[in-house]
Design an enzyme around this catalytic site. Structure first.
Site, PDB file in Angstrom:
ATOM      1  N   CYS A   2       0.421  -0.993   0.128  1.00 26.16           N
ATOM      2  CA  CYS A   2      -0.123   0.129  -0.556  1.00 26.16           C
ATOM      3  C   CYS A   2       0.712   1.154   0.095  1.00 26.16           C
ATOM      4  O   CYS A   2       2.100   1.076   0.392  1.00 26.16           O
ATOM      5  CB  CYS A   2      -0.604   0.244   1.085  1.00 26.16           C
ATOM      6  SG  CYS A   2      -1.924  -1.227   1.415  1.00 26.16           S
ATOM      7  N   ARG A  27       4.736   0.680  -6.288  1.00 28.24           N
ATOM      8  CA  ARG A  27       4.898  -0.825  -5.620  1.00 28.24           C
ATOM      9  C   ARG A  27       3.310  -1.377  -6.190  1.00 28.24           C
ATOM     10  O   ARG A  27       3.662  -2.368  -5.107  1.00 28.24           O
ATOM     11  CB  ARG A  27       4.094   0.229  -4.378  1.00 28.24           C
ATOM     12  CG  ARG A  27       5.372   1.433  -3.653  1.00 28.24           C
ATOM     13  CD  ARG A  27       4.842   2.780  -2.883  1.00 28.24           C
ATOM     14  NE  ARG A  27       4.345   1.949  -1.456  1.00 28.24           N
ATOM     15  CZ  ARG A  27       5.444   1.470  -0.566  1.00 28.24           C
ATOM     16  NH1 ARG A  27       6.431   2.457  -0.276  1.00 28.24           N
ATOM     17  NH2 ARG A  27       4.927   0.903   0.485  1.00 28.24           N
ATOM     18  N   TRP A  75      -3.304  -2.145  -1.721  1.00 31.12           N
ATOM     19  CA  TRP A  75      -2.413  -3.320  -2.301  1.00 31.12           C
ATOM     20  C   TRP A  75      -3.276  -4.710  -0.939  1.00 31.12           C
ATOM     21  O   TRP A  75      -2.721  -4.722   0.048  1.00 31.12           O
ATOM     22  CB  TRP A  75      -1.312  -3.916  -1.995  1.00 31.12           C
ATOM     23  CG  TRP A  75      -0.112  -4.907  -2.143  1.00 31.12           C
ATOM     24  CD1 TRP A  75      -0.486  -5.851  -1.255  1.00 31.12           C
ATOM     25  CD2 TRP A  75      -0.746  -5.868  -3.340  1.00 31.12           C
ATOM     26  NE1 TRP A  75       0.227  -7.019  -1.159  1.00 31.12           N
ATOM     27  CE2 TRP A  75      -0.019  -7.357  -2.918  1.00 31.12           C
ATOM     28  CE3 TRP A  75      -0.072  -5.964  -4.806  1.00 31.12           C
ATOM     29  CZ2 TRP A  75       0.432  -8.166  -4.066  1.00 31.12           C
ATOM     30  CZ3 TRP A  75      -0.373  -6.403  -5.656  1.00 31.12           C
ATOM     31  CH2 TRP A  75       0.544  -7.749  -5.510  1.00 31.12           C
ATOM     32  N   ASN A 101      -0.571   1.007   6.146  1.00 33.16           N
ATOM     33  CA  ASN A 101      -0.052   0.531   5.217  1.00 33.16           C
ATOM     34  C   ASN A 101       0.242  -0.586   5.909  1.00 33.16           C
ATOM     35  O   ASN A 101       1.060  -0.450   6.985  1.00 33.16           O
ATOM     36  CB  ASN A 101       1.092   1.068   5.010  1.00 33.16           C
ATOM     37  CG  ASN A 101       2.016   0.226   3.794  1.00 33.16           C
ATOM     38  OD1 ASN A 101       2.023  -1.043   3.634  1.00 33.16           O
ATOM     39  ND2 ASN A 101       3.066   0.899   3.550  1.00 33.16           N
ATOM     40  N   GLY A 102       0.371  -1.573   6.132  1.00 34.48           N
ATOM     41  CA  GLY A 102       0.715  -3.515   6.858  1.00 34.48           C
ATOM     42  C   GLY A 102      -0.605  -4.388   7.063  1.00 34.48           C
ATOM     43  O   GLY A 102      -1.203  -4.202   6.772  1.00 34.48           O
ATOM     44  N   GLU A 482      16.317 -23.319  -8.627  1.00 29.44           N
ATOM     45  CA  GLU A 482      15.883 -21.717  -8.000  1.00 29.44           C
ATOM     46  C   GLU A 482      17.290 -21.469  -8.823  1.00 29.44           C
ATOM     47  O   GLU A 482      17.645 -19.395  -9.070  1.00 29.44           O
ATOM     48  CB  GLU A 482      15.510 -21.648  -6.617  1.00 29.44           C
ATOM     49  CG  GLU A 482      15.965 -20.244  -6.652  1.00 29.44           C
ATOM     50  CD  GLU A 482      13.863 -19.581  -7.584  1.00 29.44           C
ATOM     51  OE1 GLU A 482      13.684 -20.322  -8.591  1.00 29.44           O
ATOM     52  OE2 GLU A 482      13.901 -18.754  -7.380  1.00 29.44           O
ATOM     53  N   LYS A 486      17.443 -18.429 -11.603  1.00 30.98           N
ATOM     54  CA  LYS A 486      17.982 -16.834 -11.558  1.00 30.98           C
ATOM     55  C   LYS A 486      19.088 -16.435 -12.494  1.00 30.98           C
ATOM     56  O   LYS A 486      19.217 -15.352 -12.977  1.00 30.98           O
ATOM     57  CB  LYS A 486      18.063 -16.251  -9.928  1.00 30.98           C
ATOM     58  CG  LYS A 486      17.550 -16.902  -8.871  1.00 30.98           C
ATOM     59  CD  LYS A 486      16.608 -15.208  -8.799  1.00 30.98           C
ATOM     60  CE  LYS A 486      15.710 -15.550  -9.673  1.00 30.98           C
ATOM     61  NZ  LYS A 486      13.979 -16.099  -9.039  1.00 30.98           N
ATOM     62  N   GLU A 489      18.575 -16.187 -16.102  1.00 29.52           N
ATOM     63  CA  GLU A 489      17.016 -15.730 -16.375  1.00 29.52           C
ATOM     64  C   GLU A 489      18.103 -14.122 -16.654  1.00 29.52           C
ATOM     65  O   GLU A 489      17.588 -13.511 -17.414  1.00 29.52           O
ATOM     66  CB  GLU A 489      16.041 -15.732 -15.781  1.00 29.52           C
ATOM     67  CG  GLU A 489      15.929 -15.730 -14.842  1.00 29.52           C
ATOM     68  CD  GLU A 489      14.534 -15.267 -13.844  1.00 29.52           C
ATOM     69  OE1 GLU A 489      13.591 -14.997 -14.835  1.00 29.52           O
ATOM     70  OE2 GLU A 489      15.075 -15.489 -12.605  1.00 29.52           O
ATOM     71  N   HIS A 505      26.991 -39.817 -13.899  1.00 31.82           N
ATOM     72  CA  HIS A 505      26.089 -40.021 -15.201  1.00 31.82           C
ATOM     73  C   HIS A 505      25.740 -39.019 -16.035  1.00 31.82           C
ATOM     74  O   HIS A 505      25.192 -38.939 -16.885  1.00 31.82           O
ATOM     75  CB  HIS A 505      24.856 -40.619 -14.048  1.00 31.82           C
ATOM     76  CG  HIS A 505      24.858 -41.106 -13.707  1.00 31.82           C
ATOM     77  ND1 HIS A 505      25.047 -42.419 -13.704  1.00 31.82           N
ATOM     78  CD2 HIS A 505      24.330 -40.856 -12.242  1.00 31.82           C
ATOM     79  CE1 HIS A 505      25.200 -43.073 -12.397  1.00 31.82           C
ATOM     80  NE2 HIS A 505      24.580 -42.641 -11.555  1.00 31.82           N
ATOM     81  N   LYS A 606       7.236 -10.948 -16.847  1.00 32.14           N
ATOM     82  CA  LYS A 606       6.695 -11.255 -14.589  1.00 32.14           C
ATOM     83  C   LYS A 606       5.711 -12.297 -14.893  1.00 32.14           C
ATOM     84  O   LYS A 606       5.576 -13.157 -14.020  1.00 32.14           O
ATOM     85  CB  LYS A 606       6.642  -9.891 -14.398  1.00 32.14           C
ATOM     86  CG  LYS A 606       5.919  -9.822 -12.760  1.00 32.14           C
ATOM     87  CD  LYS A 606       7.292  -9.795 -12.232  1.00 32.14           C
ATOM     88  CE  LYS A 606       7.032 -10.117 -10.443  1.00 32.14           C
ATOM     89  NZ  LYS A 606       8.786 -11.072 -10.014  1.00 32.14           N
TER      90      LYS A 606
HETATM   91  C1  G6P Z   1       7.081 -16.454 -15.263  1.00 32.74           C
HETATM   92  C2  G6P Z   1       7.753 -15.624 -13.732  1.00 32.74           C
HETATM   93  C3  G6P Z   1       8.535 -16.032 -12.851  1.00 32.74           C
HETATM   94  C4  G6P Z   1       7.494 -16.551 -12.231  1.00 32.74           C
HETATM   95  C5  G6P Z   1       6.341 -18.103 -13.501  1.00 32.74           C
HETATM   96  C6  G6P Z   1       5.012 -18.372 -12.549  1.00 32.74           C
HETATM   97  O1  G6P Z   1       7.996 -16.876 -15.825  1.00 32.74           O
HETATM   98  O2  G6P Z   1       8.781 -14.350 -15.068  1.00 32.74           O
HETATM   99  O3  G6P Z   1       9.513 -14.972 -12.298  1.00 32.74           O
HETATM  100  O4  G6P Z   1       8.342 -17.747 -11.661  1.00 32.74           O
HETATM  101  O5  G6P Z   1       5.919 -16.423 -13.990  1.00 32.74           O
HETATM  102  O6  G6P Z   1       4.357 -17.306 -11.825  1.00 32.74           O
HETATM  103  P1  G6P Z   1       4.200 -17.129 -11.049  1.00 32.74           P
HETATM  104  O7  G6P Z   1       3.284 -15.821 -11.406  1.00 32.74           O
HETATM  105  O8  G6P Z   1       2.124 -18.417 -11.895  1.00 32.74           O
HETATM  106  O9  G6P Z   1       3.969 -17.683 -10.136  1.00 32.74           O
END
Ligand code: G6P
Length: 611
Positions: A2, A27, A75, A101-102, A482, A486, A489, A505, A606
């Site tokens: 928020c 935000r 939010w 906010n919070g 993960e 990261k 990408e 293997h 995103k």
């Molecule tokens: C896209 C984003 C990732 C995310 C994935 C799943 O590839 O770039 O960061 O992990 O979608 O998105 P979601 O909103 O379902 O977690």
């Protein structure tokens, strides 16, 4: 998260409020509102959706020409995005307005008392308890009322309060959520973040926890929790407006990485009860229901899928529930065998990913019970699933997920513990131990980030390499997945994660002198095995960066590492939430060193709302 804006001064405040709210749009929000003093009363305007909707509502009304007001972008966390749930919220008499906010953790018990005393609630929010409490506490001084009410609230909050009875005053309080006061000439400003007021002033006070500020056009007075006056030092903002949106960080991603201790604390808020184990009020399941579960199917995409793998390990370990994972785009085109007692868990930051949404629909068609773990209230997945547990990471701007991932890990950990408890698989001392471990995670995550400066040099040393490997066993393998995602990408360096035992293997053929290998070795009982795998890649000349628990530096495996990254000692099953932090930072620094567009990597989005 928020956004709050407040103004007291001599000009019409509405344009100032709307401009400030626009500057906080980054935000993320799903509704907005303003409350302005006008002709001796409080005029309120609120709208679901973007600021344009609010502005359209205000257009043509002569209404808002007052010179004191507060504004808010919301939010959603408690209650869906809607006009009724949008802030500011009013007391019963409509003369006192609050923007917040919070998260107010004890709002349910406060609300119960307020309802019993005859207050009328108009929203589903946690926030609305505040104006009603202020209504009860007000006896001639808004400042005193805010002090009293702040002392009754648990959780995190930044509050902006205005009352018809003190028309040229805004009172603000901060506990855990940021709040900034801006100093003008014959006018003063309030905001939850600096960008909102940067076009008006560079002179600010940053409020600290427990402080209450009284803003009038001519002065700003601040008291601490004990009502002692506080003399603040003026902070002159050195950043340009764009930089300020990122809180002074060069990229949103770095800002979001550093917001993770806060995101963890928010996600835990109210979910660890004293003497109790885990409170997951959202989970409508009792011991009998939990025992009737036979299997769990987890479905997700990208980072959310990596988080699901951690969830699988923990559900099996703590709740003795067999768990399967599917990438959502694959799940949709297979023909899974579903039985009564199966639970489908959909994990999605946005709640809008097309494949995950369709997977949810497919599970529902097959008659499964569905549970969503998502960050966005009101999203499609949150609306269509039977049960939703929210991650409370706040909006994530950078395409690469960091704080959303870590809060997914935390929610899945809480869920596995709760189901373990309900199914009678964990003893009370075990539960208490994990609960204490969870409570320490926000602090420990902060410690990991504070000690992270050397990681930049490690990542920069990969400049010449086109491939980086990540290895680990058990939960470390899930985190390695993960880490590699990261890195690739963000930096476009090819990266692969392998279960360390699988190396021989095939992948070992790719290990050549100098190639970076990141070895995670935090899992108790698996360290000796990791030592052998580290020796395997060392023998081929790899440069091995190890992530180990503090205190394990002297262990056999640690001696073979070229770089050592330690994380604070916690139970092995809680390490993913800490061990992923250095991996996020390594990816960030590798990308920044290569001049990549960190916040918007090429070809990626995103939220992927197409198949
Ligand atoms: C896209 C984003 C990732 C995310 C994935 C799943 O590839 O770039 O960061 O992990 O979608 O998105 P979601 O909103 O379902 O977690």
């Amino acid at each position: 998260m928020c956004g709050i804006v407040g103004y007291v001064g001599g000009r019409a405040c509405l344009p100032v409020l709307l401009d400030g709210l626009r500057r906080l749009e980054y935000r993320g929000y799903d509704s907005a509102g303003v409350a302005v003093f006008q002709d001796g009363r409080l005029a309120l305007a609120r709208a679901e959706g973007k600021l344009d909707r609010l502005q359209a509502k205000l257009a043509g009304t002569e209404l808002l020409i007052g010179t004191t007001g507060i504004g808010h972008t919301r939010w959603a966390t408690h209650g869906v995005p809607s006009e009724d749930n949008a802030h500011p919220h009013l007391d019963c008499s409509g003369t006192l307005a609050v923007a917040h906010n919070g998260i107010i953790e004890n709002y349910l018990s406060l609300k119960k008392g307020l309802l019993a005393r005859g207050h009328r609630f108009r929203s589903e929010t946690d926030t609305e308890v505040v104006p009603h409490l202020l209504e009860e506490e007000y006896d001639g001084s808004l400042e005193t009322a805010v002090h009293r009410v702040a002392g009754r609230l648990r959780g995190s909050f930044a509050l902006a309060v205005a009352s018809v009875r003190e028309p040229s005053v805004i009172v603000a309080a901060r506990q855990g959520s940021p709040l900034v006061v801006g100093l003008g000439d014959g006018e003063n400003y309030l905001a939850s973040d600096i960008p909102a007021i940067l076009s008006l002033t560079r002179n600010t006070f940053i409020l600290d926890d427990g402080e209450v500020a009284v803003l009038t056009p001519s002065e700003v007075r601040i008291q601490d929790r004990g009502r002692r006056p506080v003399a603040k030092t003026v902070f002159t903002v050195p950043w340009d407006p764009q930089h300020a949106e990122r809180g002074g960080y060069p990229h949103f991603m770095l800002k979001e990485i550093h917001e993770q201790p806060r995101a963890l604390a928010d996600t835990l808020a109210g979910r660890l009860g004293p003497g109790d184990t885990v409170n997951l009020d959202e989970l409508p399941i009792d011991a009998e229901g939990a025992r009737s579960l036979s299997r769990v199917f987890m479905t997700a995409c990208g980072t959310a899928c990596n988080a699901s793998l951690v969830g699988k390990y923990l559900l099996e370990r703590w709740a003795r529930l067999p768990a399967e994972i599917d990438v959502a785009s694959e799940f949709r085109y297979r023909d899974p065998v579903m039985r009564p007692g199966d639970l489908a868990i959909l994990v999605s930051q946005s709640g809008e990913t097309a494949d995950t949404l369709e997977a949810l629909r497919e599970w529902r068609r097959r008659g499964a019970r569905t549970l969503a773990v998502t960050n966005v209230m009101g999203s499609s997945i949150s609306r269509e699933a039977d049960t939703v547990i929210y991650t409370r990471a706040g909006p994530e701007i950078a395409v690469a997920s960091t704080k959303a991932y870590i809060t997914q890990l935390l929610v899945l950990t809480l869920l596995a513990l709760k189901l373990g408890e309900l199914r009678g698989c964990l003893t009370k001392p075990e539960l208490a131990g994990y609960r204490d471990g969870l409570a320490s995670l926000p602090r420990l995550a902060g410690e990991v980030l504070e000690a992270s400066a050397p990681l930049a040099a490690v990542a920069q040393s990969w400049e010449q390499w086109d491939d980086v490997f990540f290895i680990g066993r058990g939960l470390d393998y899930a985190v390695a997945l993960e880490g590699q995602l990261k890195l690739k990408e963000l930096s476009y360096i090819h990266a692969e994660a392998y279960p360390a035992g699988e190396l021989k293997h095939g992948t070992l053929a790719l290990i050549v002198p100098g190639i970076p290998v990141i070895a995670l070795a935090t899992q108790r009982g698996l360290q000796e095995k990791m030592a052998s795998n580290i020796a395997e890649v060392k023998a081929r000349g790899a440069r091995v960066i190890g992530i180990v628990l503090a205190g394990d530096e002297e262990e056999e495996f640690a001696r073979h590492l070229d770089e050592l990254i330690t994380i604070p000692r916690v139970d092995s099953l809680l390490t993913p939430i800490l061990s992923v932090l250095p991996l996020q930072l390594l990816a960030y620094h590798a990308a920044a060193a290569r001049g990549c567009d960190v916040d918007k990597p090429r070809n990626l989005a995103k939220s992927v709302t197409v198949e």
